[in-house]
Design an enzyme around this catalytic site. Structure first.
Site, PDB file in Angstrom:
ATOM      1  N   GLY A  34      50.033 109.505  29.073  1.00 47.02           N
ATOM      2  CA  GLY A  34      48.786 109.658  29.846  1.00 47.02           C
ATOM      3  C   GLY A  34      48.896 110.573  31.046  1.00 47.02           C
ATOM      4  O   GLY A  34      48.090 111.482  31.234  1.00 47.02           O
TER       5      GLY A  34
ATOM      6  N   ARG B  84      34.081  94.814  36.386  1.00 49.44           N
ATOM      7  CA  ARG B  84      33.900  93.577  37.157  1.00 49.44           C
ATOM      8  C   ARG B  84      32.610  93.653  37.973  1.00 49.44           C
ATOM      9  O   ARG B  84      31.874  92.701  38.098  1.00 49.44           O
ATOM     10  CB  ARG B  84      35.084  93.362  38.097  1.00 49.44           C
ATOM     11  CG  ARG B  84      36.295  92.753  37.451  1.00 49.44           C
ATOM     12  CD  ARG B  84      37.423  92.592  38.435  1.00 49.44           C
ATOM     13  NE  ARG B  84      37.785  93.866  39.032  1.00 49.44           N
ATOM     14  CZ  ARG B  84      38.736  93.996  39.975  1.00 49.44           C
ATOM     15  NH1 ARG B  84      39.345  92.913  40.424  1.00 49.44           N
ATOM     16  NH2 ARG B  84      39.061  95.173  40.459  1.00 49.44           N
TER      17      ARG B  84
ATOM     18  N   ARG C  41      38.662 104.875  38.995  1.00 48.42           N
ATOM     19  CA  ARG C  41      38.838 106.340  39.046  1.00 48.42           C
ATOM     20  C   ARG C  41      38.938 106.947  37.649  1.00 48.42           C
ATOM     21  O   ARG C  41      38.251 107.896  37.300  1.00 48.42           O
ATOM     22  CB  ARG C  41      40.129 106.682  39.793  1.00 48.42           C
ATOM     23  CG  ARG C  41      40.135 106.413  41.278  1.00 48.42           C
ATOM     24  CD  ARG C  41      41.461 106.843  41.882  1.00 48.42           C
ATOM     25  NE  ARG C  41      41.644 106.272  43.195  1.00 48.42           N
ATOM     26  CZ  ARG C  41      42.178 105.083  43.431  1.00 48.42           C
ATOM     27  NH1 ARG C  41      42.577 104.333  42.404  1.00 48.42           N
ATOM     28  NH2 ARG C  41      42.308 104.610  44.648  1.00 48.42           N
ATOM     29  N   ILE C  42      39.842 106.377  36.833  1.00 47.09           N
ATOM     30  CA  ILE C  42      40.106 106.982  35.514  1.00 47.09           C
ATOM     31  C   ILE C  42      38.895 106.795  34.599  1.00 47.09           C
ATOM     32  O   ILE C  42      38.455 107.724  33.921  1.00 47.09           O
ATOM     33  CB  ILE C  42      41.391 106.409  34.893  1.00 47.09           C
ATOM     34  CG1 ILE C  42      42.601 106.770  35.766  1.00 47.09           C
ATOM     35  CG2 ILE C  42      41.584 106.913  33.466  1.00 47.09           C
ATOM     36  CD1 ILE C  42      43.908 106.124  35.365  1.00 47.09           C
TER      37      ILE C  42
ATOM     38  N   THR D 187      44.490 104.112  26.918  1.00 52.60           N
ATOM     39  CA  THR D 187      45.469 104.853  27.725  1.00 52.60           C
ATOM     40  C   THR D 187      45.781 104.080  28.998  1.00 52.60           C
ATOM     41  O   THR D 187      46.273 104.642  29.972  1.00 52.60           O
ATOM     42  CB  THR D 187      44.911 106.248  28.114  1.00 52.60           C
ATOM     43  OG1 THR D 187      43.643 106.056  28.762  1.00 52.60           O
ATOM     44  CG2 THR D 187      44.751 107.160  26.925  1.00 52.60           C
TER      45      THR D 187
ATOM     46  N   HIS E 114      53.145 106.950  25.487  1.00 52.98           N
ATOM     47  CA  HIS E 114      52.786 106.751  26.899  1.00 52.98           C
ATOM     48  C   HIS E 114      52.834 108.067  27.680  1.00 52.98           C
ATOM     49  O   HIS E 114      53.570 108.220  28.660  1.00 52.98           O
ATOM     50  CB  HIS E 114      53.715 105.699  27.554  1.00 52.98           C
ATOM     51  CG  HIS E 114      53.104 105.047  28.774  1.00 52.98           C
ATOM     52  ND1 HIS E 114      53.256 103.708  29.077  1.00 52.98           N
ATOM     53  CD2 HIS E 114      52.343 105.540  29.773  1.00 52.98           C
ATOM     54  CE1 HIS E 114      52.641 103.407  30.197  1.00 52.98           C
ATOM     55  NE2 HIS E 114      52.066 104.519  30.642  1.00 52.98           N
TER      56      HIS E 114
ATOM     57  N   GLU F  61      55.707  97.619  24.700  1.00 51.05           N
ATOM     58  CA  GLU F  61      56.411  98.901  24.759  1.00 51.05           C
ATOM     59  C   GLU F  61      57.893  98.693  25.054  1.00 51.05           C
ATOM     60  O   GLU F  61      58.212  97.813  25.875  1.00 51.05           O
ATOM     61  CB  GLU F  61      55.821  99.748  25.900  1.00 51.05           C
ATOM     62  CG  GLU F  61      54.681 100.615  25.467  1.00 51.05           C
ATOM     63  CD  GLU F  61      54.080 101.385  26.644  1.00 51.05           C
ATOM     64  OE1 GLU F  61      54.874 101.940  27.444  1.00 51.05           O
ATOM     65  OE2 GLU F  61      52.851 101.402  26.747  1.00 51.05           O
TER      66      GLU F  61
ATOM     67  N   ARG G 177      46.830  99.929  29.423  1.00 54.69           N
ATOM     68  CA  ARG G 177      47.979  99.079  29.155  1.00 54.69           C
ATOM     69  C   ARG G 177      47.781  98.361  27.829  1.00 54.69           C
ATOM     70  O   ARG G 177      46.687  97.836  27.552  1.00 54.69           O
ATOM     71  CB  ARG G 177      48.175  98.038  30.260  1.00 54.69           C
ATOM     72  CG  ARG G 177      48.765  98.615  31.548  1.00 54.69           C
ATOM     73  CD  ARG G 177      50.222  99.021  31.365  1.00 54.69           C
ATOM     74  NE  ARG G 177      50.832  99.460  32.613  1.00 54.69           N
ATOM     75  CZ  ARG G 177      50.828 100.725  33.040  1.00 54.69           C
ATOM     76  NH1 ARG G 177      50.193 101.660  32.345  1.00 54.69           N
ATOM     77  NH2 ARG G 177      51.430 101.056  34.169  1.00 54.69           N
TER      78      ARG G 177
HETATM   79  C1  8YV Z   1      53.113 106.267  34.733  1.00 53.56           C
HETATM   80  C2  8YV Z   1      51.200 104.874  34.144  1.00 53.56           C
HETATM   81  O1  8YV Z   1      53.691 107.396  34.257  1.00 53.56           O
HETATM   82  O2  8YV Z   1      50.715 105.252  36.390  1.00 53.56           O
HETATM   83  C3  8YV Z   1      50.708 104.453  35.452  1.00 53.56           C
HETATM   84  O3  8YV Z   1      50.284 103.294  35.564  1.00 53.56           O
HETATM   85  O4  8YV Z   1      51.132 104.183  33.203  1.00 53.56           O
HETATM   86  C4  8YV Z   1      51.832 106.156  34.023  1.00 53.56           C
HETATM   87  O5  8YV Z   1      51.023 107.126  34.559  1.00 53.56           O
HETATM   88  C5  8YV Z   1      54.053 105.135  34.590  1.00 53.56           C
HETATM   89  O6  8YV Z   1      53.447 104.020  35.029  1.00 53.56           O
HETATM   90  C6  8YV Z   1      55.285 105.388  35.411  1.00 53.56           C
HETATM   91  O7  8YV Z   1      55.698 104.247  36.051  1.00 53.56           O
END
Ligand code: 8YV
Length: 332
Positions: free
Chosen positions: A296, A185, A164-165, A245, A294, A276, A247
């Site tokens: 995003g 993949r 999606r992203i 954006t 973080h 982190e 991990r």
């Molecule tokens: C969240 C994110 O804010 O959704 C995710 O995977 O990294 C962020 O959008 C964070 O994970 C909150 O748990």
């Protein structure tokens, strides 16, 4: 499952938007984290011994040790977030604990932040803003060759992870005149490739060696840990930029910091980090790195939507149905 009189105990590990917490109080015996102090592993252990439902976030390590000590009453972990690399999905499955996440509602926000970093680093946005903040009185005005960045329009963007992203990033990048390339993949549907004018690369190595900007938009899983290893980072052109954006664990952060310091990689836009909240100091010291804490999905709309998704997952589950956003280790 508790009798209908007794509301289910739902423990929420971090402070959520007010409107979400209010709704949770109405529906559940909600145990909220008013001062937003992150829970220690000891706090989490106490929580999993009494909670019917746990609502953790990316900052909570829901590992094998914790889950193996959870009480038999814990039946659902409704993650406030899309990424579930903070949860040991296999142990949860073995314990008969269902896990859900909050996909979709943060796609556009995270894609916006990705694009912001794709623009910010090559065009030296943060550097210019910082220069004026620190030196405004000393600035003697425009200069034809000062603080020049690099053009983005017409350049090659390589997206790692076309979910999606990734696709939302591609849509934005296409509008900015970038050429869309991707590694995933599996190939996405032909009509999506055509819509995005996206070129698929089966070989990540070959894609990395030819891109001007690389964007990491895949989840962190055992298979993607250090996907951008020291070996792969060295495949990048010295003029290339990396944006992440997704991990931090997907990139060998120390090697990235070293290669940027040695100008073997032009720069990076990073919203996530391998350990982190610890960040490699070389990254923070570099003028060619834009580092964000973080952010995003950090919009009030996005976080309320995430909260509402958690409530739907919990309510649907407690009503005896399969929650809509169930995740399985096999999905990753
Ligand atoms: C969240 C994110 O804010 O959704 C995710 O995977 O990294 C962020 O959008 C964070 O994970 C909150 O748990």
């Amino acid at each position: 499952m508790p009798s209908s009189a007794k509301k289910p105990v739902v423990i929420v590990t971090r402070k959520l938007p007010e409107v979400v917490e209010t709704r949770m109080r109405e529906l559940f015996d909600a145990r909220l984290n008013i001062d937003d102090k992150p829970m220690s592993q000891r706090d989490l252990l106490e929580a999993v011994k009494v909670a019917d439902v746990l609502v953790p976030t990316v900052t909570d390590r829901i590992d094998r040790s914790l889950l193996s000590q959870a009480g038999p009453q814990l039946k659902l972990i409704a993650n406030f977030g899309t990424g579930v690399d903070n949860i040991d999905l296999d142990t949860a499955r073995v314990r008969g604990i269902i896990v859900t996440n909050t996909p979709g509602v943060l796609t556009e926000d995270t894609a916006d932040m990705t694009m912001a970093l794709v623009l910010a680093v090559p065009r030296r946005l943060a550097e210019g803003a910082r220069f004026l903040k620190d030196n405004a009185p000393k600035w003697d005005g425009w200069s034809p060759t000062w603080m020049l960045g690099h053009r983005i329009w017409g350049k090659r963007l390589g997206i790692i992870g076309m979910g999606r992203i990734g696709q939302a990033v591609a849509r934005r990048a296409k509008a900015f005149g970038l050429q869309i390339h991707y590694h995933n993949r599996r190939r996405v549907a032909e009509e999506i490739e055509q819509e995005l004018e996206a070129t698929y690369w089966d070989s990540l190595d070959q894609m990395l060696a030819r891109m001007d900007i690389v964007s990491v938009n895949c989840p962190h899983t055992p298979a993607t840990y250090h996907l951008l290893s020291a070996r792969r980072l060295k495949l990048l052109k010295p003029s290339a930029y990396i944006v992440n954006t997704a991990r931090g664990e997907v990139i060998d952060e120390n090697e990235l910091a070293r290669l940027i310091e040695q100008r073997q990689i032009a720069g990076a836009g990073l919203d996530v980090f391998e350990n982190e909240p610890a960040i490699n100091p070389k990254l923070l010291a570099s003028e060619r790195v834009v580092a964000l804490p973080h952010l995003g999905s950090a919009t009030i709309e996005g976080r309320i939507d995430m909260g509402e998704k958690v409530i739907i997952n919990v309510k649907t589950f407690l009503d005896g149905h399969n929650p809509p956003d169930r995740v399985h280790a096999a999905m990753f």
